[in-house]
Write a protein that holds these residues in place. Sequence first.
Motif, PDB file in Angstrom:
ATOM      1  N   THR A  96     -13.764  32.992 -52.040  1.00  0.00           N
ATOM      2  CA  THR A  96     -14.349  31.653 -52.152  1.00  0.00           C
ATOM      3  C   THR A  96     -15.595  31.496 -51.279  1.00  0.00           C
ATOM      4  OG1 THR A  96     -12.875  30.763 -50.414  1.00  0.00           O
ATOM      5  CG2 THR A  96     -12.118  30.614 -52.723  1.00  0.00           C
ATOM      6  N   GLY A  97     -16.206  32.593 -50.907  1.00  0.00           N
ATOM      7  CA  GLY A  97     -17.406  32.521 -50.071  1.00  0.00           C
ATOM      8  C   GLY A  97     -18.542  31.754 -50.728  1.00  0.00           C
ATOM      9  N   GLY A  98     -18.660  31.880 -52.042  1.00  0.00           N
ATOM     10  CA  GLY A  98     -19.710  31.151 -52.750  1.00  0.00           C
ATOM     11  C   GLY A  98     -19.498  29.653 -52.683  1.00  0.00           C
ATOM     12  N   LEU A  99     -18.235  29.234 -52.804  1.00  0.00           N
ATOM     13  CA  LEU A  99     -17.914  27.814 -52.667  1.00  0.00           C
ATOM     14  C   LEU A  99     -18.248  27.329 -51.258  1.00  0.00           C
ATOM     15  CD1 LEU A  99     -14.454  27.693 -54.477  1.00  0.00           C
ATOM     16  CD2 LEU A  99     -16.607  26.745 -55.328  1.00  0.00           C
ATOM     17  N   TRP A 100     -17.918  28.147 -50.268  1.00  0.00           N
ATOM     18  CA  TRP A 100     -18.212  27.795 -48.877  1.00  0.00           C
ATOM     19  C   TRP A 100     -19.716  27.675 -48.651  1.00  0.00           C
ATOM     20  CZ3 TRP A 100     -20.976  30.668 -45.283  1.00  0.00           C
ATOM     21  CH2 TRP A 100     -20.960  30.170 -43.969  1.00  0.00           C
ATOM     22  N   ALA A 101     -20.469  28.668 -49.151  1.00  0.00           N
ATOM     23  CA  ALA A 101     -21.917  28.662 -48.944  1.00  0.00           C
ATOM     24  C   ALA A 101     -22.573  27.453 -49.592  1.00  0.00           C
ATOM     25  CB  ALA A 101     -22.526  29.951 -49.502  1.00  0.00           C
ATOM     26  N   GLY A 102     -22.019  27.007 -50.712  1.00  0.00           N
ATOM     27  CA  GLY A 102     -22.577  25.858 -51.402  1.00  0.00           C
ATOM     28  C   GLY A 102     -21.983  24.529 -50.979  1.00  0.00           C
ATOM     29  N   GLY A 103     -21.036  24.552 -50.046  1.00  0.00           N
ATOM     30  CA  GLY A 103     -20.397  23.327 -49.582  1.00  0.00           C
ATOM     31  C   GLY A 103     -19.631  22.601 -50.672  1.00  0.00           C
ATOM     32  N   LYS A 104     -19.102  23.360 -51.619  1.00  0.00           N
ATOM     33  CA  LYS A 104     -18.486  22.756 -52.804  1.00  0.00           C
ATOM     34  C   LYS A 104     -17.145  22.076 -52.546  1.00  0.00           C
ATOM     35  CE  LYS A 104     -21.755  24.217 -55.556  1.00  0.00           C
ATOM     36  NZ  LYS A 104     -22.715  23.257 -56.145  1.00  0.00           N
ATOM     37  N   LEU A 105     -16.489  22.401 -51.426  1.00  0.00           N
ATOM     38  CA  LEU A 105     -15.181  21.802 -51.143  1.00  0.00           C
ATOM     39  C   LEU A 105     -15.242  20.792 -49.994  1.00  0.00           C
ATOM     40  CD1 LEU A 105     -12.824  24.914 -51.485  1.00  0.00           C
ATOM     41  CD2 LEU A 105     -13.598  23.312 -53.248  1.00  0.00           C
ATOM     42  N   ILE A 106     -16.413  20.564 -49.448  1.00  0.00           N
ATOM     43  CA  ILE A 106     -16.546  19.630 -48.325  1.00  0.00           C
ATOM     44  C   ILE A 106     -16.103  18.231 -48.743  1.00  0.00           C
ATOM     45  CG2 ILE A 106     -18.201  18.454 -46.813  1.00  0.00           C
ATOM     46  CD1 ILE A 106     -19.799  21.057 -46.728  1.00  0.00           C
ATOM     47  N   GLY A 107     -15.247  17.626 -47.927  1.00  0.00           N
ATOM     48  CA  GLY A 107     -14.787  16.269 -48.172  1.00  0.00           C
ATOM     49  C   GLY A 107     -13.652  16.151 -49.164  1.00  0.00           C
ATOM     50  N   LYS A 108     -13.238  17.268 -49.751  1.00  0.00           N
ATOM     51  CA  LYS A 108     -12.107  17.231 -50.678  1.00  0.00           C
ATOM     52  C   LYS A 108     -10.800  17.353 -49.893  1.00  0.00           C
ATOM     53  CE  LYS A 108     -14.779  18.822 -54.602  1.00  0.00           C
ATOM     54  NZ  LYS A 108     -14.737  19.544 -55.888  1.00  0.00           N
ATOM     55  N   VAL A 109      -9.713  16.989 -50.529  1.00  0.00           N
ATOM     56  CA  VAL A 109      -8.416  16.970 -49.858  1.00  0.00           C
ATOM     57  C   VAL A 109      -7.748  18.330 -49.965  1.00  0.00           C
ATOM     58  CG1 VAL A 109      -6.099  15.954 -49.897  1.00  0.00           C
ATOM     59  CG2 VAL A 109      -8.115  14.497 -50.223  1.00  0.00           C
ATOM     60  N   GLY A 110      -7.175  18.793 -48.860  1.00  0.00           N
ATOM     61  CA  GLY A 110      -6.431  20.043 -48.839  1.00  0.00           C
ATOM     62  C   GLY A 110      -5.048  19.836 -48.249  1.00  0.00           C
ATOM     63  N   SER A 111      -4.049  20.524 -48.788  1.00  0.00           N
ATOM     64  CA  SER A 111      -2.684  20.420 -48.298  1.00  0.00           C
ATOM     65  C   SER A 111      -1.977  21.749 -48.557  1.00  0.00           C
ATOM     66  CB  SER A 111      -1.968  19.260 -49.011  1.00  0.00           C
ATOM     67  OG  SER A 111      -0.799  18.871 -48.328  1.00  0.00           O
ATOM     68  N   VAL A 112      -0.859  21.997 -47.851  1.00  0.00           N
ATOM     69  CA  VAL A 112      -0.228  23.320 -47.910  1.00  0.00           C
ATOM     70  C   VAL A 112       1.293  23.209 -47.869  1.00  0.00           C
ATOM     71  CG1 VAL A 112      -2.190  24.535 -46.877  1.00  0.00           C
ATOM     72  CG2 VAL A 112      -0.450  23.551 -45.386  1.00  0.00           C
ATOM     73  N   PHE A 113       1.987  24.260 -48.364  1.00  0.00           N
ATOM     74  CA  PHE A 113       3.445  24.335 -48.307  1.00  0.00           C
ATOM     75  C   PHE A 113       3.876  25.790 -48.295  1.00  0.00           C
ATOM     76  CE2 PHE A 113       2.147  24.118 -52.702  1.00  0.00           C
ATOM     77  CZ  PHE A 113       3.009  24.933 -53.421  1.00  0.00           C
ATOM     78  N   THR A 114       5.122  26.057 -47.847  1.00  0.00           N
ATOM     79  CA  THR A 114       5.558  27.438 -47.685  1.00  0.00           C
ATOM     80  C   THR A 114       7.071  27.593 -47.780  1.00  0.00           C
ATOM     81  OG1 THR A 114       5.242  29.438 -46.322  1.00  0.00           O
ATOM     82  CG2 THR A 114       5.842  27.428 -45.161  1.00  0.00           C
ATOM     83  N   SER A 115       7.519  28.839 -47.776  1.00  0.00           N
ATOM     84  CA  SER A 115       8.927  29.215 -47.745  1.00  0.00           C
ATOM     85  C   SER A 115       9.104  30.381 -46.784  1.00  0.00           C
ATOM     86  CB  SER A 115       9.383  29.636 -49.146  1.00  0.00           C
ATOM     87  OG  SER A 115      10.672  30.224 -49.105  1.00  0.00           O
ATOM     88  N   THR A 116      10.224  30.368 -46.034  1.00  0.00           N
ATOM     89  CA  THR A 116      10.523  31.483 -45.139  1.00  0.00           C
ATOM     90  C   THR A 116      11.965  31.933 -45.344  1.00  0.00           C
ATOM     91  OG1 THR A 116      11.192  29.967 -43.359  1.00  0.00           O
ATOM     92  CG2 THR A 116       8.911  30.722 -43.352  1.00  0.00           C
ATOM     93  N   GLY A 117      12.276  33.110 -44.839  1.00  0.00           N
ATOM     94  CA  GLY A 117      13.616  33.644 -44.987  1.00  0.00           C
ATOM     95  C   GLY A 117      14.609  33.039 -44.013  1.00  0.00           C
ATOM     96  N   SER A 118      14.126  32.594 -42.854  1.00  0.00           N
ATOM     97  CA  SER A 118      15.020  32.047 -41.837  1.00  0.00           C
ATOM     98  C   SER A 118      14.513  30.693 -41.368  1.00  0.00           C
ATOM     99  CB  SER A 118      15.120  33.012 -40.645  1.00  0.00           C
ATOM    100  OG  SER A 118      13.854  33.185 -40.036  1.00  0.00           O
ATOM    101  N   GLN A 119      15.343  30.005 -40.603  1.00  0.00           N
ATOM    102  CA  GLN A 119      15.046  28.635 -40.207  1.00  0.00           C
ATOM    103  C   GLN A 119      13.762  28.539 -39.385  1.00  0.00           C
ATOM    104  OE1 GLN A 119      18.249  26.745 -38.107  1.00  0.00           O
ATOM    105  NE2 GLN A 119      17.347  24.713 -38.222  1.00  0.00           N
TER     106      GLN A 119
END
Length: 201
Positions: A96-119
Amino acid sequence: MAKVLVLYYSTWGHVETLAQTIADGARDVEGTQVDIYRVPELVPESVQQQAGYKTDQTAPVLEDPNALGDYDAIILGSPTRFGNMTGQLRNFLDQTGGLWAGGKLIGKVGSVFTSTGSQHGGQETTLISMQTTLLHHGMVIVGVPYSVQELSNLSEITGGTPYGATTIAGADGSRQPSENELAIARAQGRHVSEITKKLHG
């Protein structure tokens, strides 16, 4: 219409289940378009079969990283690998370097989620590792607020953090996301859509 992308990698289906639930929550908000995609697999088919990978996932594969620029919000999901995101998601984000260089994601919303094997198997470090990339893109990070009461559930072993929804798969992958974990995931999707509509709707 606010456009939300749920983009994930899942090995045994736990992150896939969270992704679908988050997408459902995001769709609860009127005036929101939600798409769900997977990142490309990098593991050879013979290794996938030997390790019991879930190969019947229905979400299409997103081949072009530049497509991220078409969305107002991006929700990323990945299992943990030694407290970090998987190589599959890292490889995709590294394109996604091209997106970064062009500032294409600036100001957009980002969120994340995950799974693990242990607590305590690296859930929070994995989430933060994904958030770091989103911050470099200039995105606005949205987590899970403590108004989501399931975050404070102490009556059972459960995933769920203010950084993002999580689940615990168990060492052999047999544990499936609990109702408490799914409630947090759905709330995260809804919260992301609500914030996205305020910023971009």
